[in-house]
Design a protein around this motif. Structure first.
Motif, PDB file in Angstrom:
ATOM      1  N   ALA A 224      34.471  53.275  42.870  1.00 32.69           N
ATOM      2  CA  ALA A 224      34.040  51.987  43.417  1.00 32.69           C
ATOM      3  C   ALA A 224      34.048  50.906  42.342  1.00 32.69           C
ATOM      4  CB  ALA A 224      32.643  52.119  44.022  1.00 32.69           C
ATOM      5  N   ALA A 225      33.637  51.270  41.115  1.00 31.60           N
ATOM      6  CA  ALA A 225      33.641  50.301  40.016  1.00 31.60           C
ATOM      7  C   ALA A 225      35.062  49.907  39.661  1.00 31.60           C
ATOM      8  CB  ALA A 225      32.920  50.879  38.806  1.00 31.60           C
ATOM      9  N   MET A 226      35.969  50.890  39.651  1.00 30.66           N
ATOM     10  CA  MET A 226      37.369  50.587  39.357  1.00 30.66           C
ATOM     11  C   MET A 226      37.952  49.628  40.387  1.00 30.66           C
ATOM     12  SD  MET A 226      38.462  51.894  36.569  1.00 30.66           S
ATOM     13  CE  MET A 226      40.192  51.582  36.880  1.00 30.66           C
ATOM     14  N   ARG A 227      37.557  49.815  41.637  1.00 23.66           N
ATOM     15  CA  ARG A 227      38.053  48.932  42.692  1.00 23.66           C
ATOM     16  C   ARG A 227      37.594  47.488  42.443  1.00 23.66           C
ATOM     17  NH1 ARG A 227      35.873  51.331  46.707  1.00 23.66           N
ATOM     18  NH2 ARG A 227      34.042  50.002  46.887  1.00 23.66           N
ATOM     19  N   GLU A 228      36.338  47.316  42.082  1.00 24.89           N
ATOM     20  CA  GLU A 228      35.812  45.968  41.861  1.00 24.89           C
ATOM     21  C   GLU A 228      36.393  45.346  40.592  1.00 24.89           C
ATOM     22  OE1 GLU A 228      34.040  44.382  44.110  1.00 24.89           O
ATOM     23  OE2 GLU A 228      34.247  46.204  45.317  1.00 24.89           O
ATOM     24  N   LEU A 229      36.577  46.149  39.554  1.00 24.67           N
ATOM     25  CA  LEU A 229      37.197  45.640  38.319  1.00 24.67           C
ATOM     26  C   LEU A 229      38.620  45.170  38.592  1.00 24.67           C
ATOM     27  CD1 LEU A 229      35.927  48.362  35.816  1.00 24.67           C
ATOM     28  CD2 LEU A 229      35.273  45.957  35.793  1.00 24.67           C
ATOM     29  N   ALA A 230      39.355  45.930  39.394  1.00 20.56           N
ATOM     30  CA  ALA A 230      40.727  45.558  39.726  1.00 20.56           C
ATOM     31  C   ALA A 230      40.760  44.260  40.524  1.00 20.56           C
ATOM     32  CB  ALA A 230      41.402  46.679  40.510  1.00 20.56           C
ATOM     33  N   LYS A 231      39.829  44.111  41.479  1.00 19.58           N
ATOM     34  CA  LYS A 231      39.783  42.890  42.267  1.00 19.58           C
ATOM     35  C   LYS A 231      39.581  41.660  41.383  1.00 19.58           C
ATOM     36  CE  LYS A 231      37.847  44.859  46.535  1.00 19.58           C
ATOM     37  NZ  LYS A 231      36.622  44.909  47.405  1.00 19.58           N
ATOM     38  N   ALA A 232      38.777  41.823  40.336  1.00 19.62           N
ATOM     39  CA  ALA A 232      38.465  40.699  39.457  1.00 19.62           C
ATOM     40  C   ALA A 232      39.491  40.522  38.342  1.00 19.62           C
ATOM     41  CB  ALA A 232      37.073  40.883  38.847  1.00 19.62           C
ATOM     42  N   GLY A 233      40.503  41.412  38.294  1.00 25.02           N
ATOM     43  CA  GLY A 233      41.533  41.279  37.265  1.00 25.02           C
ATOM     44  C   GLY A 233      41.067  41.653  35.874  1.00 25.02           C
ATOM     45  N   VAL A 234      40.165  42.644  35.782  1.00 25.30           N
ATOM     46  CA  VAL A 234      39.650  43.097  34.485  1.00 25.30           C
ATOM     47  C   VAL A 234      40.457  44.297  34.019  1.00 25.30           C
ATOM     48  CG1 VAL A 234      37.642  43.966  33.225  1.00 25.30           C
ATOM     49  CG2 VAL A 234      37.335  42.283  35.055  1.00 25.30           C
ATOM     50  N   LEU A 235      40.957  44.265  32.785  1.00 18.96           N
ATOM     51  CA  LEU A 235      41.698  45.396  32.232  1.00 18.96           C
ATOM     52  C   LEU A 235      40.726  46.412  31.660  1.00 18.96           C
ATOM     53  CD1 LEU A 235      43.812  42.957  32.168  1.00 18.96           C
ATOM     54  CD2 LEU A 235      45.017  44.353  30.492  1.00 18.96           C
ATOM     55  N   LEU A 236      41.046  47.695  31.820  1.00 18.70           N
ATOM     56  CA  LEU A 236      40.164  48.760  31.371  1.00 18.70           C
ATOM     57  C   LEU A 236      40.911  49.680  30.420  1.00 18.70           C
ATOM     58  CD1 LEU A 236      37.235  49.897  32.062  1.00 18.70           C
ATOM     59  CD2 LEU A 236      38.454  51.574  33.444  1.00 18.70           C
ATOM     60  N   GLY A 237      40.301  50.018  29.305  1.00 22.49           N
ATOM     61  CA  GLY A 237      40.907  50.940  28.350  1.00 22.49           C
ATOM     62  C   GLY A 237      39.911  52.000  27.914  1.00 22.49           C
ATOM     63  N   PHE A 238      40.376  53.224  27.719  1.00 24.26           N
ATOM     64  CA  PHE A 238      39.533  54.304  27.218  1.00 24.26           C
ATOM     65  C   PHE A 238      39.793  54.486  25.720  1.00 24.26           C
ATOM     66  CE2 PHE A 238      39.739  55.252  31.720  1.00 24.26           C
ATOM     67  CZ  PHE A 238      38.436  55.623  32.002  1.00 24.26           C
ATOM     68  N   CYS A 239      38.743  54.662  24.961  1.00 24.08           N
ATOM     69  CA  CYS A 239      38.905  54.744  23.502  1.00 24.08           C
ATOM     70  C   CYS A 239      37.918  55.742  22.924  1.00 24.08           C
ATOM     71  CB  CYS A 239      38.699  53.368  22.870  1.00 24.08           C
ATOM     72  SG  CYS A 239      37.063  52.672  23.168  1.00 24.08           S
ATOM     73  N   GLY A 240      38.054  55.981  21.624  1.00 22.10           N
ATOM     74  CA  GLY A 240      37.128  56.849  20.928  1.00 22.10           C
ATOM     75  C   GLY A 240      35.897  56.089  20.478  1.00 22.10           C
TER      76      GLY A 240
ATOM     77  N   THR B  59      37.931  52.914  18.457  1.00 21.34           N
ATOM     78  CA  THR B  59      39.215  53.429  18.006  1.00 21.34           C
ATOM     79  C   THR B  59      39.190  54.959  18.002  1.00 21.34           C
ATOM     80  OG1 THR B  59      38.443  53.364  15.720  1.00 21.34           O
ATOM     81  CG2 THR B  59      39.692  51.466  16.497  1.00 21.34           C
ATOM     82  N   PRO B  60      40.331  55.613  18.241  1.00 25.24           N
ATOM     83  CA  PRO B  60      41.565  54.983  18.703  1.00 25.24           C
ATOM     84  C   PRO B  60      41.495  54.704  20.195  1.00 25.24           C
ATOM     85  CG  PRO B  60      41.886  57.338  18.588  1.00 25.24           C
ATOM     86  CD  PRO B  60      40.487  57.071  18.066  1.00 25.24           C
ATOM     87  N   LEU B  61      42.409  53.882  20.664  1.00 27.45           N
ATOM     88  CA  LEU B  61      42.471  53.606  22.099  1.00 27.45           C
ATOM     89  C   LEU B  61      43.336  54.687  22.733  1.00 27.45           C
ATOM     90  CD1 LEU B  61      41.645  51.668  24.285  1.00 27.45           C
ATOM     91  CD2 LEU B  61      43.718  50.403  23.871  1.00 27.45           C
ATOM     92  N   PHE B  62      42.755  55.570  23.505  1.00 30.13           N
ATOM     93  CA  PHE B  62      43.491  56.651  24.105  1.00 30.13           C
ATOM     94  C   PHE B  62      44.346  56.130  25.202  1.00 30.13           C
ATOM     95  CE2 PHE B  62      39.561  58.995  22.942  1.00 30.13           C
ATOM     96  CZ  PHE B  62      40.096  59.402  21.762  1.00 30.13           C
ATOM     97  N   ALA B  63      44.187  56.018  26.142  1.00 29.33           N
ATOM     98  CA  ALA B  63      44.850  55.276  27.111  1.00 29.33           C
ATOM     99  C   ALA B  63      44.774  55.936  28.415  1.00 29.33           C
ATOM    100  CB  ALA B  63      46.237  54.994  26.701  1.00 29.33           C
ATOM    101  N   ALA B  64      45.744  56.039  29.074  1.00 29.11           N
ATOM    102  CA  ALA B  64      45.642  56.205  30.458  1.00 29.11           C
ATOM    103  C   ALA B  64      46.559  57.267  30.959  1.00 29.11           C
ATOM    104  CB  ALA B  64      45.910  54.877  31.063  1.00 29.11           C
ATOM    105  N   PRO B  65      47.429  56.943  31.897  1.00 24.80           N
ATOM    106  CA  PRO B  65      48.012  58.014  32.661  1.00 24.80           C
ATOM    107  C   PRO B  65      49.092  58.802  31.964  1.00 24.80           C
ATOM    108  CG  PRO B  65      48.587  55.840  33.529  1.00 24.80           C
ATOM    109  CD  PRO B  65      47.817  55.642  32.303  1.00 24.80           C
ATOM    110  N   GLU B  66      49.672  58.285  30.883  1.00 28.48           N
ATOM    111  CA  GLU B  66      50.757  59.001  30.221  1.00 28.48           C
ATOM    112  C   GLU B  66      50.302  59.466  28.847  1.00 28.48           C
ATOM    113  OE1 GLU B  66      54.677  57.198  30.399  1.00 28.48           O
ATOM    114  OE2 GLU B  66      53.877  55.677  31.724  1.00 28.48           O
ATOM    115  N   ARG B  67      50.980  60.446  28.329  1.00 26.90           N
ATOM    116  CA  ARG B  67      50.657  60.948  26.996  1.00 26.90           C
ATOM    117  C   ARG B  67      51.305  60.064  25.942  1.00 26.90           C
ATOM    118  NH1 ARG B  67      52.296  66.988  26.355  1.00 26.90           N
ATOM    119  NH2 ARG B  67      51.240  66.602  24.395  1.00 26.90           N
ATOM    120  N   GLU B  68      50.726  60.081  24.739  1.00 26.21           N
ATOM    121  CA  GLU B  68      51.293  59.440  23.553  1.00 26.21           C
ATOM    122  C   GLU B  68      51.377  57.921  23.682  1.00 26.21           C
ATOM    123  OE1 GLU B  68      55.009  61.235  22.705  1.00 26.21           O
ATOM    124  OE2 GLU B  68      54.155  63.218  22.343  1.00 26.21           O
TER     125      GLU B  68
END
Length: 330
Positions: A69-85, A89-98
């Motif tokens: 639900a939070a991802m849906r609202e963030l997307a509606k508002a045009g907010v970029l999301l990144g996963f990191c350590g 740092t480091p910024l891991f990322a998302a759906p693909e490796r490397e």
């Protein structure tokens, strides 16, 4: 009070939004229609609001989770999301490796394509792509020349000899103009950055400094440089998303980084704003939160995201029109 529709959340231009969030040890969820993050304090849960309509990007660090639900609202508002350590740092990322730097972007297929059309018109031509890279590097130099003499930095003890700085930048500009390929440009970029490290150390009587690989530095200066650079990547990813430019259409870092356009855009402010603040904060022993807040204040005060967006627009239109005049088509 008038109800807001999801589309109304985008009425605040990304370049005018004030917030970048780095969160750790919390849950991001929707509570009462608002996106909030929840922290635990003993048996009590504390809820903190995230003003998504005024936020550009969110970094989720150690011990975090986010609901659908939070991802849906963030997307509606045009907010970029990144996963990191930890520490950003480091910024891991998302759906693909490397993917060293990649962002979960709001999936809107209806953004304007004006600048993408300009960009792809020149991007497939080596000469125009090199010219675009040179333009970005020249804008980077101009930004350094302006930001390093900022009064707030001087008041913090970062006192730079303006004549020496201008001479250094003029020498780098000559090398950029003479560069025959992107390898030469990358070499000059690295050479100038090392000179700027030395100048910063001298200005603050900082002592010896060696730049470590990302995530491997144990001293404050290296840690702050890593952390601040990832904040810059967040702004760069936002700038490219706003303009509809895919991260893979890099002009300088494309051969060394997948998604290199984020690196290209971040270079516009990294040396100009992150580098001096990292040394100033390390010298006075700031906490990570104090350093991060100083960077965000600098971004807002000097309109860093505006500068990124305007720079990418300028390069896209300039090189796109030049390519069109030359009869080049993608």
């Amino acid at each position: 009070m008038q109800d807001l529709t999801p589309s109304d959340l985008k009425t605040i231009l990304h370049s005018k939004r004030a917030n970048i969030y780095y969160l750790e040890h919390c849950r991001v969820l929707v509570n009462g229609g608002r996106v909030e993050y929840v922290t635990e304090q003993g048996k009590q849960s504390l809820y903190w609001n995230i003003p998504i309509a005024n936020t550009t990007s969110v970094l989720l660090g150690t011990g975090t989770s986010v609901t659908q639900a939070a991802m849906r609202e963030l997307a509606k508002a045009g907010v970029l999301l990144g996963f990191c350590g930890g520490g950003g740092t480091p910024l891991f990322a998302a759906p693909e490796r490397e993917l060293e730097v990649e962002w979960l972007q709001p999936q809107s297929e209806y953004r304007p394509t004006e600048y993408l059309q300009h960009w792809v018109r020149f991007w497939f031509d080596d000469a125009h792509r090199l010219a675009a890279a040179k333009s970005l590097q020249k804008l980077r130099l101009a930004r350094v020349g302006k930001q390093w003499l900022d009064k707030r930095l001087r008041d913090a003890g970062f006192k730079i000899d303006g004549d020496e700085l201008n001479a250094m930048l003029a020498g780098s500009l000559t090398q950029i103009q003479a560069a025959q390929d992107t390898t030469a440009l990358l070499t000059e970029e690295a050479r100038l950055t090392k000179q700027l490290y030395r100048m910063a150390c001298v200005a603050l009587a900082f002592g010896d400094f060696t730049r470590s690989k990302k995530g491997e530095g144990t001293d404050l200066a290296n840690q702050f440089l890593d952390h601040g650079n990832y904040l810059a990547y967040g702004l760069a990813a936002t700038a490219t998303w706003v303009l509809g430019l895919p991260h893979g259409l890099a002009v300088l870092h494309g051969k060394t980084r997948r998604g290199g356009l984020v690196f290209d855009a971040a270079d516009l402010i990294k040396d100009a704003q992150i580098l001096p603040q990292a040394f100033v904060s390390a010298k006075r022993g700031d906490s990570e939160q104090e350093f991060r807040q100083a960077c965000i204040d600098s971004f807002a005060r000097h309109e860093a995201l505006d500068f990124m967006i305007d720079s990418l627009k300028e390069v896209a239109v300039q090189q796109g029109q030049s390519a069109k005049t030359s009869g080049i088509s993608p």
